[in-house]
Design a protein around this motif. Sequence first.
Motif, PDB file in Angstrom:
ATOM      1  N   LEU A  19       0.823  -1.199   0.000  1.00 47.74           N
ATOM      2  CA  LEU A  19       0.000   0.000   0.000  1.00 47.74           C
ATOM      3  C   LEU A  19       0.862   1.256   0.000  1.00 47.74           C
ATOM      4  N   GLY A  20       1.958   1.259   0.746  1.00 49.37           N
ATOM      5  CA  GLY A  20       2.821   2.435   0.771  1.00 49.37           C
ATOM      6  C   GLY A  20       3.329   2.802  -0.607  1.00 49.37           C
ATOM      7  N   ARG A  21       3.690   1.794  -1.390  1.00 50.95           N
ATOM      8  CA  ARG A  21       4.138   2.051  -2.760  1.00 50.95           C
ATOM      9  C   ARG A  21       3.005   2.631  -3.593  1.00 50.95           C
ATOM     10  N   ALA A  22       1.815   2.053  -3.464  1.00 48.97           N
ATOM     11  CA  ALA A  22       0.665   2.546  -4.235  1.00 48.97           C
ATOM     12  C   ALA A  22       0.331   3.982  -3.859  1.00 48.97           C
ATOM     13  N   VAL A  23       0.434   4.317  -2.576  1.00 49.35           N
ATOM     14  CA  VAL A  23       0.164   5.687  -2.130  1.00 49.35           C
ATOM     15  C   VAL A  23       1.198   6.645  -2.707  1.00 49.35           C
ATOM     16  N   ALA A  24       2.467   6.268  -2.639  1.00 44.69           N
ATOM     17  CA  ALA A  24       3.522   7.116  -3.194  1.00 44.69           C
ATOM     18  C   ALA A  24       3.303   7.342  -4.688  1.00 44.69           C
ATOM     19  N   GLN A  25       2.939   6.290  -5.401  1.00 49.90           N
ATOM     20  CA  GLN A  25       2.704   6.412  -6.842  1.00 49.90           C
ATOM     21  C   GLN A  25       1.513   7.314  -7.137  1.00 49.90           C
ATOM     22  N   ALA A  26       0.476   7.227  -6.318  1.00 47.67           N
ATOM     23  CA  ALA A  26      -0.717   8.046  -6.546  1.00 47.67           C
ATOM     24  C   ALA A  26      -0.416   9.527  -6.331  1.00 47.67           C
ATOM     25  N   PRO A 190      -9.115   0.378   5.930  1.00 52.58           N
ATOM     26  CA  PRO A 190      -9.311  -0.607   4.863  1.00 52.58           C
ATOM     27  C   PRO A 190      -9.681  -1.977   5.418  1.00 52.58           C
ATOM     28  N   GLY A 191     -10.418  -2.722   4.594  1.00 53.54           N
ATOM     29  CA  GLY A 191     -10.576  -4.142   4.830  1.00 53.54           C
ATOM     30  C   GLY A 191      -9.431  -4.870   4.145  1.00 53.54           C
ATOM     31  N   PHE A 192      -9.692  -6.085   3.702  1.00 54.46           N
ATOM     32  CA  PHE A 192      -8.646  -6.872   3.047  1.00 54.46           C
ATOM     33  C   PHE A 192      -8.358  -6.280   1.666  1.00 54.46           C
ATOM     34  N   PHE A 193      -7.082  -6.075   1.356  1.00 54.14           N
ATOM     35  CA  PHE A 193      -6.713  -5.611   0.022  1.00 54.14           C
ATOM     36  C   PHE A 193      -5.499  -6.382  -0.465  1.00 54.14           C
ATOM     37  N   ALA A 194      -5.388  -6.466  -1.771  1.00 53.84           N
ATOM     38  CA  ALA A 194      -4.376  -7.323  -2.385  1.00 53.84           C
ATOM     39  C   ALA A 194      -3.022  -6.634  -2.406  1.00 53.84           C
ATOM     40  N   ALA A 222      -4.805  -2.156  -3.882  1.00 52.50           N
ATOM     41  CA  ALA A 222      -4.106  -1.118  -3.121  1.00 52.50           C
ATOM     42  C   ALA A 222      -4.346   0.259  -3.720  1.00 52.50           C
ATOM     43  N   GLU A 223      -4.494   0.313  -5.041  1.00 56.86           N
ATOM     44  CA  GLU A 223      -4.714   1.592  -5.708  1.00 56.86           C
ATOM     45  C   GLU A 223      -6.037   2.240  -5.298  1.00 56.86           C
ATOM     46  N   ALA A 227      -6.163   5.960  -3.685  1.00 55.85           N
ATOM     47  CA  ALA A 227      -6.966   7.051  -4.239  1.00 55.85           C
ATOM     48  C   ALA A 227      -7.723   7.793  -3.142  1.00 55.85           C
ATOM     49  N   ALA A 228      -8.208   7.050  -2.155  1.00 57.61           N
ATOM     50  CA  ALA A 228      -8.907   7.684  -1.035  1.00 57.61           C
ATOM     51  C   ALA A 228      -7.948   8.510  -0.188  1.00 57.61           C
ATOM     52  N   VAL A 229      -6.736   8.016  -0.012  1.00 56.29           N
ATOM     53  CA  VAL A 229      -5.735   8.754   0.760  1.00 56.29           C
ATOM     54  C   VAL A 229      -5.406  10.076   0.075  1.00 56.29           C
ATOM     55  N   VAL A 230      -5.213  10.035  -1.231  1.00 57.08           N
ATOM     56  CA  VAL A 230      -4.901  11.260  -1.971  1.00 57.08           C
ATOM     57  C   VAL A 230      -6.055  12.258  -1.856  1.00 57.08           C
TER      58      VAL A 230
END
Length: 255
Positions: A19-26, A190-194, A222-223, A227-230
């Motif tokens: 998730l951290g990677r997905a957040v950074a990318q977003a 979040p619930g379960f995420f891949a 994770a994306e 998206a919600a974090v952004v």
Amino acid sequence: MNLPASGRRVLVSGASRGLGRAVAQAFAANGDRVAVHYGSRAEEARATLDSLSGTGHALTGGDLADPAGAAAVVDAAAGALGGIDVLVNNAAVNERHPLAETTYEEWVAVWQRHVAVNLLATANLSHLAARRMIDGGTGGRIVNIGSRGAFRGEPDHPAYGATKAAVHALGQSLAVSLAPYGIGVASVAPGFFATERVAPRLDGPEGEAIRAQSPFGRVAEAEEVAAAVVWLASPAAEWSSGTILDLNGASYLRS
């Protein structure tokens, strides 16, 4: 204290993968500059950094369980980016430790690790980043990664569920105290995420049952969480400060 919609300086803790990677990318895709934090996975963090669109990103390593380490991470991130406008508290540990199967010595050690990383590091990073935002006079955002488990219970991971509940409570307290400075604070649950870490579970015998927790018949990507974090870090989300946003595909509904 107007927060820009892009071009912000963002620190994401625990961004080496998942998730951290997905957040950074977003955030990078939004036009922001990102400091990618890692604890021990330097090579994976470098892969995250290399995957980011745009320029001006940075890598910062450090042990967040150590208060001095947390301070060094924030100093390095602020130095590389020229300040911090957004903090995403993502770094966490999650170790299985059902009480009936765990010795007392293991139990104590697991709880100490969870409290040090999941709760105290979140509190320390929030203080360090918020002080910079206050001193800069430009406002900012803090977004905490909580968990559905804070509400429904985590029988095999009780320290995880408890510390994530504490993170939610911390975020709401800070939302009230930091609003006069133009700093919004929110959490996602979040619930379960891949991610790559849970791929064996999703591909194994329990995968079907995990996906069936949601009436959508799947887990999140994770994306979707990123998206919600952004959005929670955006100028448009100021009035959502103090919220705990459920992201679990209707797998757990709380009143």
